[in-house]
Design a protein around this motif. Structure first.
Motif, PDB file in Angstrom:
ATOM      1  N   ALA A  11       0.835  -1.208   0.000  1.00 47.41           N
ATOM      2  CA  ALA A  11       0.000   0.000   0.000  1.00 47.41           C
ATOM      3  C   ALA A  11       0.868   1.256   0.000  1.00 47.41           C
ATOM      4  CB  ALA A  11      -0.938   0.000   1.211  1.00 47.41           C
ATOM      5  N   GLY A  63      -2.499   7.213   7.450  1.00 46.53           N
ATOM      6  CA  GLY A  63      -3.544   6.461   6.792  1.00 46.53           C
ATOM      7  C   GLY A  63      -3.564   4.980   7.071  1.00 46.53           C
ATOM      8  N   ASP A  65      -3.375   1.291   6.567  1.00 47.89           N
ATOM      9  CA  ASP A  65      -3.406   0.449   5.367  1.00 47.89           C
ATOM     10  C   ASP A  65      -3.841   1.220   4.120  1.00 47.89           C
ATOM     11  OD1 ASP A  65      -2.647  -1.669   6.910  1.00 47.89           O
ATOM     12  OD2 ASP A  65      -4.639  -2.582   7.008  1.00 47.89           O
ATOM     13  N   LYS A  66      -4.429   2.388   4.297  1.00 45.32           N
ATOM     14  CA  LYS A  66      -4.921   3.189   3.172  1.00 45.32           C
ATOM     15  C   LYS A  66      -4.258   4.567   3.221  1.00 45.32           C
ATOM     16  CE  LYS A  66      -9.388   0.979   3.609  1.00 45.32           C
ATOM     17  NZ  LYS A  66     -10.738   1.151   4.084  1.00 45.32           N
ATOM     18  N   CYS A  91      -8.514  11.436   0.865  1.00 38.73           N
ATOM     19  CA  CYS A  91      -8.814  10.358  -0.076  1.00 38.73           C
ATOM     20  C   CYS A  91      -7.652   9.381  -0.224  1.00 38.73           C
ATOM     21  CB  CYS A  91      -9.116  10.943  -1.453  1.00 38.73           C
ATOM     22  SG  CYS A  91     -10.306  12.297  -1.444  1.00 38.73           S
ATOM     23  N   TRP A  92      -7.998   8.153  -0.549  1.00 43.52           N
ATOM     24  CA  TRP A  92      -7.003   7.143  -0.874  1.00 43.52           C
ATOM     25  C   TRP A  92      -7.395   6.480  -2.190  1.00 43.52           C
ATOM     26  CZ3 TRP A  92     -10.487   6.900   3.086  1.00 43.52           C
ATOM     27  CH2 TRP A  92     -11.429   5.875   3.051  1.00 43.52           C
ATOM     28  N   GLN A  94      -8.398   3.716  -4.865  1.00 39.42           N
ATOM     29  CA  GLN A  94      -9.146   2.466  -4.920  1.00 39.42           C
ATOM     30  C   GLN A  94      -9.552   2.251  -6.362  1.00 39.42           C
ATOM     31  OE1 GLN A  94     -13.249   1.834  -3.284  1.00 39.42           O
ATOM     32  NE2 GLN A  94     -12.112   0.498  -1.896  1.00 39.42           N
TER      33      GLN A  94
END
Length: 185
Positions: A11, A63, A65-66, A91-92, A94
């Motif tokens: 990640a 964050g 894991d994200k 935001c991350w 995806q």
């Protein structure tokens, strides 16, 4: 534990790769609904939508894991109001887009007697910051409310608030066009 460390490492590598390649969707997107569209969608209270996406100001270590890679300012004008209702989300990445948390409001005001969507001078009990997804489109972006969003009116901590629900098909799904950066300033 090794699998978890690998996922965290992957990640972080993904976030670093995306940051170095440029944050996806950076820019300004907007849609103003005309009277013809609103006439055909009588339950739609959203009249104008804008989202500004920029590289994040949050540390990737915050964050988990994200890791955050972008910040998105989501603005909505409802009914015939002149002021917007805003949510600044971290935001991350995806899939091909971004998932963003709504911003938290520390407002202390009375609780609503109902949990229905729309503009309220009260807060929905147990309301969380909510979440929205942004996906690229050939000429803009698609914004989808995925968890009930609470958006305070611009410049106000005490309301009114706008609530958008993922269960409301007329007020959860927005196709926006790319707009000049000056539109989002």
């Amino acid at each position: 534990m090794t699998g978890r460390l690998w996922r965290v490492g992957a990640a972080i590598l993904l976030a670093v790769t995306q940051a170095s390649a440029g944050t996806p969707l950076v820019g300004c997107y907007e849609r103003i609904y005309d009277e013809a569209h609103l006439g055909a969608h009588r339950r739609q209270i959203v009249r104008h939508v804008r989202v500004k996406i920029a590289p994040t100001s949050v540390s990737p270590s915050e964050g988990g894991d994200k890791p955050p890679i972008a910040d998105a300012l989501f603005q909505v004008w409802a009914e015939k109001g002149k002021k917007s209702f805003d949510s600044l989300g971290v935001c991350w990445a995806q899939a091909d887009g971004l998932v963003c948390n709504g911003s938290d409001s520390a407002a202390e005001t009375s609780l609503c007697k109902t949990k229905t969507r729309g503009v309220r001078d009260c807060r929905i009990e147990g309301a969380q910051s909510g979440r929205f997804r942004i996906a690229p489109r050939s000429d803009g972006a698609h914004v989808l409310v995925t968890e009930t969003l609470e958006l305070p009116q611009t410049g106000s901590d005490v309301g009114p608030f706008l609530y958008l629900s993922p269960n409301d098909p007329e007020n959860r799904d927005f196709l926006l066009k790319a707009a000049p950066q000056k539109t989002c300033q």
